[in-house]
Design a protein around this motif. Structure first.
Motif, PDB file in Angstrom:
ATOM      1  N   TYR A  98       0.427  -1.427  -0.109  1.00 59.18           N
ATOM      2  CA  TYR A  98       0.108  -0.063  -0.051  1.00 59.18           C
ATOM      3  C   TYR A  98       1.035   1.520   0.218  1.00 59.18           C
ATOM      4  CZ  TYR A  98      -3.671  -3.074   1.734  1.00 59.18           C
ATOM      5  OH  TYR A  98      -4.488  -4.240   1.737  1.00 59.18           O
ATOM      6  N   LEU A  99       0.254   2.266  -0.248  1.00 58.84           N
ATOM      7  CA  LEU A  99       0.624   3.122  -0.086  1.00 58.84           C
ATOM      8  C   LEU A  99       0.049   4.586   0.360  1.00 58.84           C
ATOM      9  CD1 LEU A  99       1.217   4.837  -4.141  1.00 58.84           C
ATOM     10  CD2 LEU A  99       2.705   2.664  -2.449  1.00 58.84           C
ATOM     11  N   LEU A 100       1.104   5.447   1.300  1.00 57.37           N
ATOM     12  CA  LEU A 100       0.095   5.806   2.799  1.00 57.37           C
ATOM     13  C   LEU A 100       0.486   7.797   1.262  1.00 57.37           C
ATOM     14  CD1 LEU A 100      -0.727   7.330   5.025  1.00 57.37           C
ATOM     15  CD2 LEU A 100       1.753   8.363   5.729  1.00 57.37           C
ATOM     16  N   GLU A 101      -0.823   7.419   1.432  1.00 57.51           N
ATOM     17  CA  GLU A 101      -1.907   8.798   0.521  1.00 57.51           C
ATOM     18  C   GLU A 101      -1.416  10.107   1.198  1.00 57.51           C
ATOM     19  OE1 GLU A 101      -5.907  10.422  -1.690  1.00 57.51           O
ATOM     20  OE2 GLU A 101      -5.896   9.510   0.333  1.00 57.51           O
ATOM     21  N   GLY A 102      -0.401  11.168   0.369  1.00 57.63           N
ATOM     22  CA  GLY A 102      -0.170  12.197   0.666  1.00 57.63           C
ATOM     23  C   GLY A 102       1.024  12.152   1.900  1.00 57.63           C
ATOM     24  N   GLY A 103       1.773  10.756   2.426  1.00 67.48           N
ATOM     25  CA  GLY A 103       2.857  11.024   2.480  1.00 67.48           C
ATOM     26  C   GLY A 103       3.218  11.889   4.220  1.00 67.48           C
ATOM     27  N   ILE A 104       4.143  11.384   4.616  1.00 74.07           N
ATOM     28  CA  ILE A 104       4.204  11.865   5.861  1.00 74.07           C
ATOM     29  C   ILE A 104       3.315  13.094   6.194  1.00 74.07           C
ATOM     30  CG2 ILE A 104       6.202  13.162   5.774  1.00 74.07           C
ATOM     31  CD1 ILE A 104       6.764  11.961   8.688  1.00 74.07           C
ATOM     32  N   ASP A 105       3.206  14.086   5.825  1.00 75.99           N
ATOM     33  CA  ASP A 105       2.779  15.170   5.256  1.00 75.99           C
ATOM     34  C   ASP A 105       1.361  15.179   5.727  1.00 75.99           C
ATOM     35  OD1 ASP A 105       5.066  16.551   4.925  1.00 75.99           O
ATOM     36  OD2 ASP A 105       4.700  17.204   2.855  1.00 75.99           O
ATOM     37  N   ALA A 106       0.734  14.717   5.207  1.00 76.62           N
ATOM     38  CA  ALA A 106      -0.942  13.754   5.449  1.00 76.62           C
ATOM     39  C   ALA A 106      -0.863  13.285   6.558  1.00 76.62           C
ATOM     40  CB  ALA A 106      -1.693  13.266   4.390  1.00 76.62           C
ATOM     41  N   TRP A 107      -0.125  12.680   6.681  1.00 75.49           N
ATOM     42  CA  TRP A 107      -0.069  11.877   8.020  1.00 75.49           C
ATOM     43  C   TRP A 107       0.507  13.047   9.218  1.00 75.49           C
ATOM     44  CZ3 TRP A 107      -0.135   6.700   9.794  1.00 75.49           C
ATOM     45  CH2 TRP A 107       0.034   6.265  11.038  1.00 75.49           C
ATOM     46  N   ARG A 108       1.031  14.216   9.274  1.00 75.63           N
ATOM     47  CA  ARG A 108       0.809  15.353  10.075  1.00 75.63           C
ATOM     48  C   ARG A 108      -0.368  15.926  10.341  1.00 75.63           C
ATOM     49  NH1 ARG A 108       3.354  18.180   8.022  1.00 75.63           N
ATOM     50  NH2 ARG A 108       5.634  16.744   7.828  1.00 75.63           N
ATOM     51  N   LYS A 109      -1.164  16.210   8.970  1.00 70.42           N
ATOM     52  CA  LYS A 109      -1.887  16.789   8.979  1.00 70.42           C
ATOM     53  C   LYS A 109      -3.173  16.171   9.781  1.00 70.42           C
ATOM     54  CE  LYS A 109      -0.686  20.128   4.944  1.00 70.42           C
ATOM     55  NZ  LYS A 109      -0.531  19.994   3.757  1.00 70.42           N
ATOM     56  N   ALA A 110      -3.353  14.704   9.142  1.00 72.32           N
ATOM     57  CA  ALA A 110      -4.700  14.216  10.383  1.00 72.32           C
ATOM     58  C   ALA A 110      -4.277  14.226  11.499  1.00 72.32           C
ATOM     59  CB  ALA A 110      -4.244  12.873   9.503  1.00 72.32           C
ATOM     60  N   GLY A 111      -3.568  14.599  11.928  1.00 73.64           N
ATOM     61  CA  GLY A 111      -3.047  14.650  13.597  1.00 73.64           C
ATOM     62  C   GLY A 111      -2.505  13.690  14.263  1.00 73.64           C
ATOM     63  N   HIS A 112      -2.038  12.572  13.399  1.00 71.61           N
ATOM     64  CA  HIS A 112      -1.025  11.685  14.327  1.00 71.61           C
ATOM     65  C   HIS A 112       0.301  12.178  14.004  1.00 71.61           C
ATOM     66  CE1 HIS A 112      -4.366   8.832  12.917  1.00 71.61           C
ATOM     67  NE2 HIS A 112      -4.287   9.235  11.426  1.00 71.61           N
ATOM     68  N   ALA A 113       1.057  11.062  15.438  1.00 71.96           N
ATOM     69  CA  ALA A 113       1.981  11.240  15.413  1.00 71.96           C
ATOM     70  C   ALA A 113       3.193  11.465  14.854  1.00 71.96           C
ATOM     71  CB  ALA A 113       2.459  10.703  16.780  1.00 71.96           C
ATOM     72  N   VAL A 114       4.076  12.374  14.803  1.00 70.68           N
ATOM     73  CA  VAL A 114       5.701  12.228  14.436  1.00 70.68           C
ATOM     74  C   VAL A 114       6.657  12.521  15.393  1.00 70.68           C
ATOM     75  CG1 VAL A 114       4.409  13.026  11.789  1.00 70.68           C
ATOM     76  CG2 VAL A 114       5.834  14.802  13.183  1.00 70.68           C
ATOM     77  N   ALA A 115       7.542  12.011  14.969  1.00 67.99           N
ATOM     78  CA  ALA A 115       9.124  13.160  15.495  1.00 67.99           C
ATOM     79  C   ALA A 115       9.930  13.294  14.924  1.00 67.99           C
ATOM     80  CB  ALA A 115       9.703  11.342  15.585  1.00 67.99           C
TER      81      ALA A 115
END
Length: 172
Positions: free
Chosen positions: A83-100
């Motif tokens: 699978y591909l994460l749609e929008g990458g880490i940028d979208a992950w962060r915008k969705a409110g999920h944790a990033v280090a």
């Protein structure tokens, strides 16, 4: 076979269910900001992905690199569903999920190249306007170097910046 994209929320659920998360960005990008638990395996080494039956979620910064390399990623996943994460880490962060994030790490090499090249072109143009017109050669030299890097894939400025003291640090 077309590779399916997952929204950040769906990707998070897949990871919670046992899918592997693989960051295909270069090590310097991963060191500066990453999704906790993501395995860093740069695109150049993606064929070294350990064989496993568990699904694999690939990500990059914006989703463009993963989308552009979808056939290679599908192949690297082997028998596992990819699978591909749609929008990458940028979208992950915008969705409110944790990033280090580790802002003490140097900027990514390509950003350093862009800043340095832009500064050299600007300095060359300013010097040619205010000091001597022959300084335009500096801007021309940088432009030629960027074109050479684009055509060949080899960037002398990036190689030079990689050995600078601030880029010799180990990632945490």
């Amino acid at each position: 076979m077309t590779i399916k994209t997952l929204s950040p929320t769906d990707a998070r659920a897949a990871i919670a269910a046992g899918a592997r998360l693989v960051d295909i960005r270069d090590a310097d990008e991963h060191a500066r900001e990453r999704i906790p638990g993501a395995m860093n395996l740069p695109l150049a080494k993606i064929t070294e992905l350990p064989s496993d039956e568990r699904p694999v979620v690939f990500h990059c910064r914006s989703g463009m690199r993963t989308a552009a390399n979808a056939p290679l990623l599908t192949s690297a996943a082997g028998k596992a569903t990819a699978y591909l994460l749609e929008g990458g880490i940028d979208a992950w962060r915008k969705a409110g999920h944790a990033v280090a994030a580790d802002r003490s790490q140097p900027l990514e090499i390509m950003r350093q190249v862009q800043i340095t090249a832009g500064a050299l072109v600007l300095v060359g143009a300013a010097l040619s306007l205010f000091v001597d017109t022959s300084f335009v050669a500096l801007s021309a030299f940088v432009g030629a170097g960027l074109m050479f890097a684009g055509v060949t894939g080899w960037c002398g400025m990036a190689n030079l910046l990689r050995v600078m003291p601030w880029n010799r640090r180990e990632a945490a």
